[in-house]
Design an enzyme around this catalytic site. Structure first.
Site, PDB file in Angstrom:
ATOM      1  N   CYS A 135     -33.708 -38.218  42.726  1.00  0.00           N
ATOM      2  CA  CYS A 135     -34.967 -38.907  42.435  1.00  0.00           C
ATOM      3  C   CYS A 135     -35.212 -38.938  40.926  1.00  0.00           C
ATOM      4  O   CYS A 135     -35.323 -37.887  40.293  1.00  0.00           O
ATOM      5  CB  CYS A 135     -36.115 -38.224  43.157  1.00  0.00           C
ATOM      6  N   ASN A 200     -28.472 -42.928  44.310  1.00  0.00           N
ATOM      7  CA  ASN A 200     -29.935 -42.923  44.289  1.00  0.00           C
ATOM      8  C   ASN A 200     -30.379 -44.061  43.370  1.00  0.00           C
ATOM      9  O   ASN A 200     -29.563 -44.832  42.871  1.00  0.00           O
ATOM     10  CB  ASN A 200     -30.448 -41.565  43.801  1.00  0.00           C
TER      11      ASN A 200
END
Lengths: 470, 448
Positions: A135, A200
């Site tokens: 993230c 990601n």
């Protein structure tokens, strides 16, 4: 019919289509509806100490009238209590025992904290764990997410902690916001990870509101960088997937993520070595229902190619990716324009003149001539000729019909011609042509044996050849 | 000299004549603009008589640069707002769109142009004034229609003093008086003309008719542009031609546009099948006629109206009687009944019309609208000494608009026999450049 059953490092699912850890997997109610729609697995929206989100959270890139070519978000991990998420995992697994439920986890970088969350997730019934080291926004400012995933040392350390207690397969989710994604993949593998997921989201600022001068998404007059995903990122994801899977010290079962919206996208990830794929943006755009064609299209394609299982597909394109130095310098293709398909937009002409190698000309009427650029009428001269012409509105049946202009649907003067003696085979014209199969690239045998740059340099006996490249 | 034009739209008009092609919404315009392939040396641009750079303005719409779009259109065509409405785009820009070759609908260029122009004017936009050194010479434009307006605007932009002489109360010629209301509203035409006035063009309401008038202009101006258009419509030349229910198509269109005519009775007959006849026939339907019959002596393969106009008329409930010739109008003053006696006619292989025996029939009519073309203004044009006229058309050099009288230039219907607004605009602008070149040369010569 092809068998789409998927076994990812021991995690079984009825097909390779998993929902990525994101808003579509926020709660059990959603995931059960997704399984009803046909999804094979789901990675739960990252579980950790609940956070507080901002509004707004998303922004996107539209392109030429198409919405959400790329999506950016500044949403954090789950804002729901850990026990609620875990209770719902248990409920989903009870009702959907054949589907894969993975718990995405993110806690502070303490060994005890990781041990505890791993045990709780597995006790709830998760089939596997995905460590969210990727993230790129918000959580990274608190020493979690990509702050871990950008440092092979921390990646190794936390993966090792998790493996100390985990009983289910452990996947490490990699961040693309790093110079070489293989370094963290190697660290995860060395620490005993059972699989990887990549990529990601990519650090991004999608755009700025030109009235308020505030980047999007606007949170009370300010913004922060977010994570970019959606169709726009697929090429970046495919490259990173390939680089990991081609490295024996990094490769592990890989769940491919990044812009998967169609079965073709999924097939490409599988061909570069992925065992499953994860989808988010396309579901956020159209809903869970898109999985029907993901599965159907992939299955039809596998049938047409004679593939029976996903294992037969996996990694087939990996050997076809190599370093530039191994490419054959003696392979020659040239552009070929199918006159009967040409609509006369002349985009190939201007693309070739301004953006490539000046070898597509509008000289069919005045007489074809091959050779260097100075021999030809320039684009500006063509335009000037049109603007200098006198055009009038034709009166039907009184004015003579427009003069016949050749055997094709487009006027001969507007059908470009390729000077093969100058064409370098770059593909650009075939990429800009709006008509399918109008411009094709055709091989012209050079009669010379295949030779790569590496071979050429070796034969020359020197590494200081004068040829330059980019 | 009026600074603005007195005109008020009749309240019924908007209801009876909703626009044929309503304006695009902003989002629809952007979607349509995104469909455009952005062709190189685009065929749409080449097909436009004023060579508007179509992909350029369309891509500006796609990027929301609406002011830039309008300004780039105006560079090529100063009457862009009315052309966007009245142009037969099917045979011009949209007819040339390469998407036809891909079995796709062409880009809605006309509607995109209108969107750009309407947005520009609604935001208070003005035609940008070019930086030009003021010239000492002045030019008179005779006639206030599209050709003169385009010529005057371009000359003004190049620094010349220009006066337009128009005999009627409203400037604009057919744009203001003669275009079907569902295509171009008089108010929209006048609004556009105000933009040209704002450039500094002078409008004089005065008829230039006599040799003395011409002499006066010749002594006051360095060059004269003839944008006089065509004259009166042809008469039928049959028995009963003077019946009270007879009105020619242009007079009819003008009367309803200006609110002088609200009723057409039940049965209307239009004679002729050109574009003006179609405009009149459709208007008659919209004004309440139960039947509107278009009579044409030849067949549908010979009509000069565009195919889409015929189709539109059919859609509005207009009936076409092909191979039909009117031979007499019978008017009975006692009960005010009028009938039109017609006969069937065929064209033999020599091209002669042959009446079909015993085929006479009559049509009851409350209104008869002849639309069989306009005659050239020969009497006036012949007053210009040395002006060569062929087949009723003023002969010019195509590139410069110069006539055989070196101080006279010409363009529009008086040169081309009657084409479209956009042709007149192109003629007018070319003539303006021709005039500027001629006057520039003359000036240099006098200094030499």
């Amino acid at each position: 019919m092809a068998d789409l059953n998927c076994n990812f490092a021991g995690i079984a699912s009825p097909n390779p289509f998993w929902l990525a850890s994101a808003p579509p997997t926020n709660c059990g109610e959603q995931i059960m509806r997704a399984f009803d729609a046909g999804w094979g697995g789901a990675v739960w929206k990252t579980i950790g100490e609940p956070i507080t989100n901002v509004s707004s959270r998303y922004s996107s890139i539209d392109w030429a009238g198409q919405r959400m070519m790329g999506l950016n978000n500044i949403e954090l991990i789950s804002d729901r209590p850990i026990e609620v998420n875990l209770r719902e995992i248990a409920e989903v697994k009870r009702r959907y025992p054949r589907h894969a439920v993975l718990a995405s986890l993110m806690v502070e970088s303490r060994r005890e904290a990781w041990h505890e969350i791993v045990k709780r997730a597995e006790d709830a019934g998760a089939d596997g764990l995905e460590l969210n080291f990727g993230c790129p926004h918000g959580m990274s400012e608190r020493g979690m997410g990509s702050a871990v995933g950008q440092d092979p040392y921390y990646t190794h350390m936390i993966t090792e902690w998790v493996k100390e207690v985990a009983r289910t397969p452990v996947l490490v989710k990699l961040t693309p916001n790093i110079t070489d994604i293989r370094t963290t993949a190697r660290a995860a593998r060395a620490a005993g990870a059972d699989g990887l997921s990549a990529i990601n989201t990519i650090n991004s600022i999608t755009g700025i509101d030109l009235d308020t001068l505030t980047p999007r998404p606007n949170v009370d007059g300010r913004s922060a960088h977010g994570g970019y995903c959606g169709p726009a990122v697929k090429p970046i994801a495919l490259n990173m997937v390939q680089s990991v899977m081609a490295d024996p010290t990094a490769a592990l079962p890989l769940s491919g993520i990044g812009g998967v919206a169609t079965w073709q996208d999924a097939a490409e990830f599988l061909l570069l070595g992925c065992t499953s794929v994860q989808v988010c943006t396309a579901v956020m755009h159209y809903g869970y229902r898109i999985v029907e064609d993901l599965a159907d299209g992939l299955s039809q394609w596998m049938d047409s190619k004679g593939f029976r299982t996903l294992d037969e597909v996996r990694g087939l394109s990996l050997p076809r990716v190599t370093d530039w130095k191994h490419l054959n310098l003696n392979y020659k293709i040239v552009a070929h324009i199918d006159e009967s398909r040409c609509i006369g937009c002349d985009l190939c002409h201007i693309a070739c003149w301004d953006g490539a190698h000046q070898c597509i000309h509008l000289d069919r009427v005045e007489g074809p001539r091959d050779g260097h650029v100075e021999l030809h009428t320039t684009p500006a001269a063509h335009t000037a000729r049109s603007l200098g012409s006198i055009a009038v509105t034709p009166i039907p049946r009184l004015d003579p019909p427009r003069e016949e202009h050749g055997p094709y649907q487009a006027p001969l003067a507007r059908i470009p011609r390729v000077d093969e003696s100058e064409c370098v085979g770059c593909n650009l014209c075939s990429l800009v042509c709006p008509v399918e199969q109008c411009i094709t690239m055709q091989e012209r045998p050079t009669g010379e044996a295949a030779q790569s740059w590496e071979q050429r340099v070796a034969e020359a006996g020197t590494h200081t050849a004068t040829e330059t490249g980019d | 000299m009026a600074t603005s034009v007195p005109y008020e739209e009749h309240p019924e008009l908007a209801a009876r004549f909703p626009e044929l092609h309503p304006a695009l919404t902003a989002q629809h315009a952007v979607m349509e603009a995104n469909r455009c392939l952005n062709c190189f040396d685009a065929p749409c641009t080449a097909a436009c008589p004023t060579h508007i750079d179509v992909p350029r303005f369309i891509k500006k719409i796609a990027t929301h640069n609406l002011r830039g779009a309008a300004v780039s259109i105006l560079e090529a065509n100063v009457l862009a707002a009315s052309c966007a409405r009245v142009c037969p785009v099917e045979v011009l820009c949209e007819g040339a769109c390469v998407l036809h070759h891909q079995q796709q609908e062409p880009i809605a260029i006309g509607r995109l142009q209108r969107f750009a122009m309407d947005t520009f004017y609604a935001a208070g936009g003005r035609i940008p004034q070019r930086k030009a050194t003021a010239r000492s010479q002045s030019v008179a434009c005779i006639g206030g229609g599209p050709a003169s307006l385009a010529c005057a605007a371009e000359l003004r932009q190049q620094g010349f003093a220009v006066t337009i002489y128009e005999r009627r109360a409203l400037p604009g010629g057919l744009n203001s008086y003669g275009v079907a209301q569902y295509k171009l509203r008089t108010a929209d035409s006048l609004r556009e003309i105000e933009q040209i006035r704002a450039l500094g063009v002078t409008f004089a309401t005065r008829e230039i008719a006599t040799e003395a008038d011409l002499k006066e202009l010749e002594s006051s101006y360095d060059a004269i542009f003839l944008g006089v258009g065509l004259g009166a419509m042809h008469k039928l030349g049959i028995a009963g031609d003077g019946a009270p229910c007879l009105v020619d198509a242009l007079e009819f269109i003008e009367s309803y546009k200006l609110g002088r005519r609200e009723d057409v009775g039940s049965h209307v007959v239009v004679i002729g099948a050109g574009n003006t006849a179609i405009d009149a026939a459709i208007a008659a339907r919209r004004l309440g006629a139960q039947t509107v019959s278009v009579l044409y002596r030849r067949g549908p393969q010979q009509v000069s109206a565009f195919d889409f106009e015929i189709e539109h008329a059919r859609h509005e409930g207009v009936t076409f009687l092909w191979g039909t010739l009117p031979i007499a109008i019978h008017h009975a003053p006692e009960d005010e009944r009028t009938t039109l006696e017609c006969t069937r006619v065929e064209v033999n292989r020599h091209g002669d019309f042959v009446l079909t025996a015993d085929s006479n029939f009559t049509l009851e009519c409350d209104l008869i609208i002849p639309a069989i073309g306009q005659s050239p203004l020969l009497t006036f044009l012949q007053r210009v000494r040395g002006l060569q006229i062929e087949k009723g058309r003023v002969v010019i050099d195509r590139a410069s608009g110069q006539t055989t009288h070196p101080r006279y230039f010409a363009g529009g219907d008086c040169v081309n026999g009657g084409r479209e607004v956009v042709d007149a605009v192109a003629d007018g602008k070319r003539a303006a450049c021709g005039i500027a070149a001629a006057l520039g040369t003359a000036k240099e010569a006098s200094h030499g």
